[in-house]
Scaffold this active site. Structure first.
Site, PDB file in Angstrom:
ATOM      1  N   SER A 233       0.841  -1.205   0.000  1.00 50.52           N
ATOM      2  CA  SER A 233       0.000   0.000   0.000  1.00 50.52           C
ATOM      3  C   SER A 233       0.867   1.243   0.000  1.00 50.52           C
ATOM      4  O   SER A 233       2.014   1.217   0.465  1.00 50.52           O
ATOM      5  CB  SER A 233      -0.895   0.000   1.242  1.00 50.52           C
ATOM      6  OG  SER A 233      -1.558   1.236   1.416  1.00 50.52           O
ATOM      7  N   TYR A 246      -1.932  -0.772  10.468  1.00 49.23           N
ATOM      8  CA  TYR A 246      -2.014  -1.187   9.063  1.00 49.23           C
ATOM      9  C   TYR A 246      -0.806  -0.684   8.276  1.00 49.23           C
ATOM     10  O   TYR A 246      -0.193  -1.425   7.497  1.00 49.23           O
ATOM     11  CB  TYR A 246      -3.305  -0.652   8.454  1.00 49.23           C
ATOM     12  CG  TYR A 246      -3.481  -0.940   6.979  1.00 49.23           C
ATOM     13  CD1 TYR A 246      -3.898  -2.191   6.539  1.00 49.23           C
ATOM     14  CD2 TYR A 246      -3.256   0.053   6.025  1.00 49.23           C
ATOM     15  CE1 TYR A 246      -4.076  -2.455   5.184  1.00 49.23           C
ATOM     16  CE2 TYR A 246      -3.438  -0.193   4.680  1.00 49.23           C
ATOM     17  CZ  TYR A 246      -3.848  -1.457   4.263  1.00 49.23           C
ATOM     18  OH  TYR A 246      -4.011  -1.702   2.927  1.00 49.23           O
TER      19      TYR A 246
END
Length: 341
Positions: A233, A246
């Site tokens: 990501s 995350y």
């Protein structure tokens, strides 16, 4: 002796035995240089491709989709994400390949499953039991492409299930040569003081432990020429304050790719990653992200909108295909013009 036409492809060379991937590359390069006219492209490929403004190709904010409980379903999103259900057209780039895709019921994983099937691969998809309805749709789409789909529900936080998942995929597909580690847990917390050890553990088990367990189980089955692809990501590079755990896990995924690529190169196995920015998937609407952020998703990117899963599919196809044989240890960004890499 060189001539003025060195480096140019004759019509016979273009049409007489080059693979479709090479043909596409040749046309793209020639078009950039002004060497092939649009009508010639139509003649060579059977159709022309209209130019599209990427900022207007898909809808931008504001979005009206309501937040959902974890893990979220495609069927309840408004508008529904585009995974390539009607638009993705394959060219047999993965003919005969066998792929395991975690999180293959929705979002990026669904787009990859559709693309791989239409490129000629059989696929096994992992999903949570609560995502059964979404998984049924993927099975139908893969089978409509004439390929086999093996759905394997279960929780990746259990090491024993990860080993079972790989074994079942190998059994169901009669082998394995592509592993896409895509499933992830993401939950928004405004403060580290609100993040419990249980939630932190959930994220790390899903995003770090599971790829480790799955890869360890998969590698003995992967022959030279196989590929591992990990979804990381832009959060690995530009972390948001509310995605503390995350973002850490996605940074770990980047190093997973770069380290493992060096380790597995002698075995002829390539390892690469994809780092998406904001994409319109169930992960976004089921992660406790503030409603305003969901409504305005992608507004701050250069293109002014979030990506749709289908826009990532070609990257995953490239990284799995044989003609990407010199690509390993790389992270491919798709962020709408913001972030890295």
């Amino acid at each position: 002796m060189s001539t003025a036409n060195d480096g140019l492809l004759s019509r016979r060379e273009i049409t007489g035995g080059f693979g479709l991937g090479v043909l596409a590359s040749a046309i793209a390069a020639a078009t950039v240089d002004g060497l092939v006219e649009t009508d010639e492209i139509t003649e060579l490929t059977g159709e022309s491709v209209a130019l599209q403004d990427p900022s207007k190709r898909f809808a931008g904010p504001p979005f009206s989709s309501e937040n959902q409980p974890w893990p979220g379903l495609v069927s309840k999103m408004r508008p529904r994400p585009d995974h390539g259900e009607t638009s993705y057209k394959g060219n047999n780039r993965l003919l005969g390949r066998k792929a395991l895709i975690t999180g293959g019921d929705s979002g990026i994983g669904r787009a990859v499953a559709i693309a791989y099937a239409r490129e000629g691969a059989d696929v096994a998809i992992n999903h949570l039991p609560d995502e059964e309805s979404d998984a049924h749709e993927v099975v139908a789409l893969v089978e409509a492409a004439g390929r086999k789909c093996v759905p394997i529900p279960g929780d990746l936080r259990e090491e024993s299930f990860c080993r079972f998942l790989v074994a079942e995929a190998v059994k169901g597909l009669n082998g394995l040569d592509i592993f896409v580690s895509n499933a992830a847990r993401m939950w928004s917390h405004a403060s580290i003081l609100d993040l419990s050890s249980a939630d932190f553990d959930w994220t790390m088990k899903t995003n770090i432990y599971a790829p480790f367990w799955l890869t360890k189980a998969a590698v003995p089955h992967l022959m030279p020429g196989s590929a591992i692809i990990c979804t990381t990501s832009e959060q690995a590079y530009l972390p948001s304050a509310n995605l503390f755990d995350y973002a850490q896990s996605k940074a770990a995924n980047v190093n997973f790719v770069k380290s493992l690529a060096k380790q597995l190169a002698p075995r002829g196995i390539r390892v690469n990653g994809v780092a998406p920015g904001p994409f319109w998937t169930p992960l976004v609407v089921s992660s406790g992200i503030p409603r305003e952020t969901v409504t305005n998703l992608g507004q701050g990117t250069v293109l002014g909108r979030p990506g749709q899963p289908v826009e990532l599919a070609p990257i995953y196809v490239l990284l799995a295909a044989a003609d990407a044989s010199y690509i390993t240890g790389q992270i491919y960004g798709a962020t709408g013009g913001s972030g890295q890499p």
